[in-house]
Design an enzyme around this catalytic site. Structure first.
Site, PDB file in Angstrom:
ATOM      1  N   GLY A 187      71.646  -2.976  14.258  1.00 48.90           N
ATOM      2  CA  GLY A 187      72.649  -2.695  14.069  1.00 48.90           C
ATOM      3  C   GLY A 187      72.450  -3.635  13.730  1.00 48.90           C
ATOM      4  O   GLY A 187      72.389  -5.177  13.719  1.00 48.90           O
TER       5      GLY A 187
ATOM      6  N   GLN B 159      78.089 -10.874  10.422  1.00 46.59           N
ATOM      7  CA  GLN B 159      76.653 -11.477  10.699  1.00 46.59           C
ATOM      8  C   GLN B 159      76.308 -11.817   9.302  1.00 46.59           C
ATOM      9  O   GLN B 159      75.127 -12.600   9.465  1.00 46.59           O
ATOM     10  CB  GLN B 159      75.544 -10.855  11.563  1.00 46.59           C
ATOM     11  CG  GLN B 159      76.044 -10.349  12.767  1.00 46.59           C
ATOM     12  CD  GLN B 159      75.241  -9.623  13.199  1.00 46.59           C
ATOM     13  OE1 GLN B 159      74.920  -8.068  12.877  1.00 46.59           O
ATOM     14  NE2 GLN B 159      73.879  -9.361  14.151  1.00 46.59           N
TER      15      GLN B 159
ATOM     16  N   CYS C  43      70.585  -9.327  19.911  1.00 44.74           N
ATOM     17  CA  CYS C  43      71.038  -9.938  18.268  1.00 44.74           C
ATOM     18  C   CYS C  43      70.236 -10.404  17.429  1.00 44.74           C
ATOM     19  O   CYS C  43      70.145 -11.480  17.511  1.00 44.74           O
ATOM     20  CB  CYS C  43      71.961 -10.595  18.429  1.00 44.74           C
ATOM     21  SG  CYS C  43      73.467 -10.388  17.625  1.00 44.74           S
ATOM     22  N   LEU C  44      70.343 -10.110  16.013  1.00 47.04           N
ATOM     23  CA  LEU C  44      69.673 -10.571  15.246  1.00 47.04           C
ATOM     24  C   LEU C  44      70.213 -12.112  14.904  1.00 47.04           C
ATOM     25  O   LEU C  44      69.635 -12.468  14.321  1.00 47.04           O
ATOM     26  CB  LEU C  44      70.371  -9.668  14.019  1.00 47.04           C
ATOM     27  CG  LEU C  44      69.489  -8.622  14.197  1.00 47.04           C
ATOM     28  CD1 LEU C  44      69.981  -7.879  12.610  1.00 47.04           C
ATOM     29  CD2 LEU C  44      67.438  -8.704  13.852  1.00 47.04           C
TER      30      LEU C  44
ATOM     31  N   HIS D 189      78.136  -3.065  20.754  1.00 47.92           N
ATOM     32  CA  HIS D 189      77.702  -4.512  20.338  1.00 47.92           C
ATOM     33  C   HIS D 189      78.664  -4.862  19.181  1.00 47.92           C
ATOM     34  O   HIS D 189      79.062  -6.065  18.601  1.00 47.92           O
ATOM     35  CB  HIS D 189      76.360  -4.434  19.657  1.00 47.92           C
ATOM     36  CG  HIS D 189      75.535  -5.457  20.047  1.00 47.92           C
ATOM     37  ND1 HIS D 189      74.994  -6.337  20.880  1.00 47.92           N
ATOM     38  CD2 HIS D 189      75.212  -6.446  19.043  1.00 47.92           C
ATOM     39  CE1 HIS D 189      74.007  -7.459  20.081  1.00 47.92           C
ATOM     40  NE2 HIS D 189      75.124  -7.397  19.373  1.00 47.92           N
ATOM     41  N   GLU D 190      78.295  -3.834  18.086  1.00 52.22           N
ATOM     42  CA  GLU D 190      78.862  -4.275  16.241  1.00 52.22           C
ATOM     43  C   GLU D 190      79.836  -4.089  16.131  1.00 52.22           C
ATOM     44  O   GLU D 190      80.489  -5.177  15.375  1.00 52.22           O
ATOM     45  CB  GLU D 190      78.052  -3.387  15.673  1.00 52.22           C
ATOM     46  CG  GLU D 190      76.231  -3.120  15.930  1.00 52.22           C
ATOM     47  CD  GLU D 190      75.603  -4.283  15.340  1.00 52.22           C
ATOM     48  OE1 GLU D 190      76.567  -5.359  14.444  1.00 52.22           O
ATOM     49  OE2 GLU D 190      74.692  -4.460  16.131  1.00 52.22           O
TER      50      GLU D 190
ATOM     51  N   HIS E 286      81.288  -7.864  17.421  1.00 51.91           N
ATOM     52  CA  HIS E 286      80.841  -8.796  16.102  1.00 51.91           C
ATOM     53  C   HIS E 286      81.969  -8.967  15.113  1.00 51.91           C
ATOM     54  O   HIS E 286      82.693  -9.768  14.992  1.00 51.91           O
ATOM     55  CB  HIS E 286      80.031  -8.774  15.519  1.00 51.91           C
ATOM     56  CG  HIS E 286      78.412  -8.944  15.888  1.00 51.91           C
ATOM     57  ND1 HIS E 286      78.467 -10.387  15.770  1.00 51.91           N
ATOM     58  CD2 HIS E 286      77.693  -8.414  16.187  1.00 51.91           C
ATOM     59  CE1 HIS E 286      77.075 -10.320  16.155  1.00 51.91           C
ATOM     60  NE2 HIS E 286      76.417  -9.135  16.573  1.00 51.91           N
TER      61      HIS E 286
END
Length: 168
Positions: A46, A51, A92-93, A134-135, A138
Site C-alpha cells: 500500500g 508518502q 511501512c515503506l 494503515h493507509e 497516513h
C-alpha cells in the site's frame, strides 16, 4: 508514468493531514498512475499520497486476497465499518527496516471514490483490512509506529517462522 520518491520518517510532510480531492482530472490520474508504478517497484502492499509528498487523500493498494492480485485505487477513502481483531507484524515503506506488532481489525469496509469521482464501497479481510486502516491513517498524518505494541527483529521472526520475505 514515473517513479516517485517515498518520503521517510522524519519528513514533516508525513505528519500533515491531507486535503480532500475535489478535481478529478488528468493531474489526479497522473498522480495515481505514478503511485501505482511506485508501489509496484517498492515491494510494498500500500501507498498513500503523503508518502510521495502530495497532501491529497489518495491511496493505492494491492488486494492480495484476489486471484490474481488487484491494484485498488482509493480517492477520499474512509473506513466506514470494521470488526474483529488481529495482532499482526506491520511495516511501512516510510519507516524502512522497522517492524512491530499492531492490533488491527480482521475485516473492514472502506468507502471511496475512483479516479473519475464515482463512489464505491469495498470490503477486505486480513492484510487488506490492515492495509485499509494503515493507509487511511497516513492521510491524517499518522505513522504505524504510533500503534506499535512491540517492535520485532524481522530476521529473527523469519528464522522462527521459517519464512522468506518481509511483512508489509
Amino acid at each position: 508514468m514515473a517513479l516517485r520518491k517515498i518520503l521517510t520518517q522524519g519528513d514533516e510532510q508525513l505528519l500533515k493531514r491531507s486535503r480532500k480531492v475535489e478535481k478529478f482530472d488528468a493531474r489526479l490520474h497522473t498522480l495515481i498512475d505514478d503511485m501505482r508504478e511506485t508501489l509496484e517497484n517498492s515491494g510494498g502492499v500500500g501507498l498513500a499520497a503523503p508518502q510521495v509528498g502530495v497532501l491529497r487523500r489518495v491511496v493505492v493498494l494491492l488486494d492480495v486476497n484476489q486471484e490474481p492480485e488487484e491494484m485498488v485505487e482509493l480517492v477520499n477513502p474512509e473506513v466506514v465499518e470494521q470488526s474483529g481483531e488481529q495482532r499482526i507484524v506491520e511495516g511501512c515503506l516510510s519507516v524502512p527496516g522497522v517492524y512491530g506488532y499492531v492490533t488491527r481489525p480482521t475485516w473492514a469496509r472502506i468507502r471511496a471514490q475512483d479516479r473519475d469521482g464515482n463512489w464505491f464501497e469495498r470490503e477486505g479481510e486480513g492484510i487488506v483490512a490492515q492495509c485499509f486502516c494503515h493507509e487511511t491513517e497516513h492521510l491524517d498524518g499518522h505513522l504505524f509506529t504510533e500503534k506499535v505494541e512491540e517492535y520485532v527483529d524481522i530476521e529473527e521472526l523469519q528464522r522462527e517462522d521459517g519464512e522468506e520475505g518481509e511483512p508489509e
